[in-house]
Design a protein around this motif. Structure first.
Motif, PDB file in Angstrom:
ATOM      1  N   HIS A  98      60.003  61.676  31.618  1.00  0.00           N
ATOM      2  CA  HIS A  98      59.517  61.948  30.472  1.00  0.00           C
ATOM      3  C   HIS A  98      59.566  60.674  29.432  1.00  0.00           C
ATOM      4  CE1 HIS A  98      58.875  66.138  31.281  1.00  0.00           C
ATOM      5  NE2 HIS A  98      60.196  66.383  31.564  1.00  0.00           N
ATOM      6  N   ARG A  99      60.567  59.777  29.856  1.00  0.00           N
ATOM      7  CA  ARG A  99      61.065  58.686  28.977  1.00  0.00           C
ATOM      8  C   ARG A  99      60.927  57.329  29.560  1.00  0.00           C
ATOM      9  NH1 ARG A  99      65.201  60.899  24.627  1.00  0.00           N
ATOM     10  NH2 ARG A  99      64.508  59.197  23.458  1.00  0.00           N
ATOM     11  N   ILE A 100      61.300  57.178  30.773  1.00  0.00           N
ATOM     12  CA  ILE A 100      61.511  56.036  31.510  1.00  0.00           C
ATOM     13  C   ILE A 100      60.191  55.233  31.456  1.00  0.00           C
ATOM     14  CG2 ILE A 100      60.884  56.397  33.765  1.00  0.00           C
ATOM     15  CD1 ILE A 100      63.607  55.040  34.702  1.00  0.00           C
ATOM     16  N   TYR A 101      59.098  55.725  31.842  1.00  0.00           N
ATOM     17  CA  TYR A 101      57.854  54.775  31.725  1.00  0.00           C
ATOM     18  C   TYR A 101      57.642  54.198  30.371  1.00  0.00           C
ATOM     19  CZ  TYR A 101      57.239  57.405  36.012  1.00  0.00           C
ATOM     20  OH  TYR A 101      57.389  58.027  37.181  1.00  0.00           O
ATOM     21  N   SER A 102      57.681  54.817  29.149  1.00  0.00           N
ATOM     22  CA  SER A 102      57.665  54.127  27.882  1.00  0.00           C
ATOM     23  C   SER A 102      58.661  53.237  27.500  1.00  0.00           C
ATOM     24  CB  SER A 102      57.472  55.292  26.889  1.00  0.00           C
ATOM     25  OG  SER A 102      58.579  56.220  26.876  1.00  0.00           O
ATOM     26  N   SER A 103      59.992  53.550  27.988  1.00  0.00           N
ATOM     27  CA  SER A 103      61.073  52.955  27.944  1.00  0.00           C
ATOM     28  C   SER A 103      61.061  51.363  28.634  1.00  0.00           C
ATOM     29  CB  SER A 103      62.351  53.544  28.391  1.00  0.00           C
ATOM     30  OG  SER A 103      63.572  52.972  28.154  1.00  0.00           O
ATOM     31  N   LEU A 104      60.338  51.486  29.855  1.00  0.00           N
ATOM     32  CA  LEU A 104      60.162  50.290  30.580  1.00  0.00           C
ATOM     33  C   LEU A 104      59.074  49.286  30.191  1.00  0.00           C
ATOM     34  CD1 LEU A 104      60.753  48.378  32.894  1.00  0.00           C
ATOM     35  CD2 LEU A 104      59.328  49.678  34.416  1.00  0.00           C
ATOM     36  N   GLU A 105      58.166  50.108  29.491  1.00  0.00           N
ATOM     37  CA  GLU A 105      57.026  49.514  29.011  1.00  0.00           C
ATOM     38  C   GLU A 105      57.573  48.635  27.753  1.00  0.00           C
ATOM     39  OE1 GLU A 105      53.995  48.661  29.723  1.00  0.00           O
ATOM     40  OE2 GLU A 105      54.167  49.683  31.626  1.00  0.00           O
ATOM     41  N   ARG A 106      58.438  49.314  26.867  1.00  0.00           N
ATOM     42  CA  ARG A 106      58.783  48.732  25.821  1.00  0.00           C
ATOM     43  C   ARG A 106      59.820  47.444  26.282  1.00  0.00           C
ATOM     44  NH1 ARG A 106      63.972  49.138  22.446  1.00  0.00           N
ATOM     45  NH2 ARG A 106      63.644  48.550  20.340  1.00  0.00           N
ATOM     46  N   SER A 107      60.529  47.478  27.255  1.00  0.00           N
ATOM     47  CA  SER A 107      61.410  46.288  27.609  1.00  0.00           C
ATOM     48  C   SER A 107      60.515  45.223  28.271  1.00  0.00           C
ATOM     49  CB  SER A 107      62.302  46.824  28.643  1.00  0.00           C
ATOM     50  OG  SER A 107      63.113  47.650  28.211  1.00  0.00           O
ATOM     51  N   LEU A 108      59.344  45.443  28.878  1.00  0.00           N
ATOM     52  CA  LEU A 108      58.418  44.398  29.352  1.00  0.00           C
ATOM     53  C   LEU A 108      57.586  43.767  28.407  1.00  0.00           C
ATOM     54  CD1 LEU A 108      57.077  46.425  32.585  1.00  0.00           C
ATOM     55  CD2 LEU A 108      58.470  44.743  32.608  1.00  0.00           C
ATOM     56  N   LYS A 109      57.197  44.489  27.548  1.00  0.00           N
ATOM     57  CA  LYS A 109      56.701  43.785  26.231  1.00  0.00           C
ATOM     58  C   LYS A 109      57.731  43.083  25.448  1.00  0.00           C
ATOM     59  CE  LYS A 109      53.918  44.924  22.083  1.00  0.00           C
ATOM     60  NZ  LYS A 109      53.216  46.085  21.007  1.00  0.00           N
TER      61      LYS A 109
END
Length: 300
Positions: A98-109
């Protein structure tokens, strides 16, 4: 101006379980981003480190709530991505579908990159390991990460990880390890070595800049210890270099010291060439002996 990359990644590396290599010495970013007045200095420090060959950068979404990742992103701007090895870590409560995909996207950005070379579960807490591994493998398939690992996992945690589907795809375990915190030598190093899983050592010359031991001995004790000073003086190296060389002596351990001064960074980079003798290690062990029983893992 783009830094001149002065090191071949194949020169000083460890082998990972997936057959790829990882630089043996890099740069940590714990506590970076906590002081806005040091923002530019920290960016320049990382860029200088890269120019000295320290192309492995370790960070985490936890560090200064993403500001450390942003500093990394600014430091690597304009540098060929293939020359770098980027590592970040996810909170255990974000390590689910539920959260890891958005969490990673924030880190990548924040880091200004399309993928991570390594993505770690920062610590276990109440994370569902089956779901963590499922998500990590899915992120690999999507090309968002190249490989994954864990951090602050002790033997029992690693045993549990190996039991879940694809858990054996774990490529590394990042833990605290230095001359004053040798607890993992008792059982975790032998356990992982049998299974070919290497380590990343954070705080390789101390904890968050304070050189403390498993028993909470202050940095003055470690930095002014008679045997430490004697060995460093005889070799003509700094105490910091000696402490870092102690960690790097292990063939399957990557070290990620944090440094902001250019001279300190250069000394760190030079440490890969320092090989301690058995007599020197024995002398250091007189003051800071290897563990003879299980010691609870220090986790940060």
């Amino acid at each position: 101006m783009q830094p001149d990359i002065s090191i071949n990644l194949k020169k000083n590396f460890i082998q990972l379980p997936d057959g790829t290599s990882m630089p043996k010495l890099g740069q940590g970013t714990w506590h970076m981003g906590e002081d806005d007045e040091k923002y530019r200095q920290e960016i320049e420090a990382l860029r200088f480190g890269i120019s000295e060959g320290l192309v492995l950068l370790d960070t985490a979404e936890m560090y200064a709530d993403g500001k450390a990742e942003n500093i990394v992103g600014n430091a690597i701007s304009g540098i060929e991505r293939s020359e770098l090895y980027l590592v970040s870590k996810v909170y255990p409560y974000n390590a689910n579908r539920h959260r890891i995909y958005s969490s990673l996207e924030r880190s990548l950005k924040l880091m200004g990159t399309e993928y991570l070379d390594m993505y770690l579960l920062h610590w276990r807490e109440n994370a569902d390991l089956s779901e963590v591994v499922y998500c990590m493998e899915d992120l690999k398939e999507q090309g968002k990460i190249r490989r994954w690992g864990v951090s602050n996992f002790d033997v029992r945690d690693m045993e549990d990880l190996m039991k879940v589907p694809d858990g054996r795809n774990c490529c590394i375990n990042q833990v605290m390890y230095n001359l004053g915190a040798r607890g993992i030598e008792y059982d975790l190093i032998p356990w992982q070595r049998e299974r070919g899983i290497p380590f990343m050592a954070y705080s390789p010359v101390g904890q968050a800049g304070a050189l403390v031991t498993d028993d909470g001995i202050s940095k003055e004790t470690l930095m002014t210890d008679k045997n430490v000073l004697e060995v460093a003086e005889k070799r003509g190296i700094s105490v910091i270099q000696l402490l870092l060389a102690f960690v790097l002596r292990q063939p399957d351990i990557v070290a990620i010291p944090k440094a902001s001064g250019f001279q300190h960074i250069r000394e760190n980079a030079e440490t890969v060439a320092i090989k301690l003798t058995e007599d020197e290690l024995a002398q250091l062990s007189e003051s800071f002996p290897a563990p003879t029983e299980k010691i609870e893992m220090e986790k940060c």
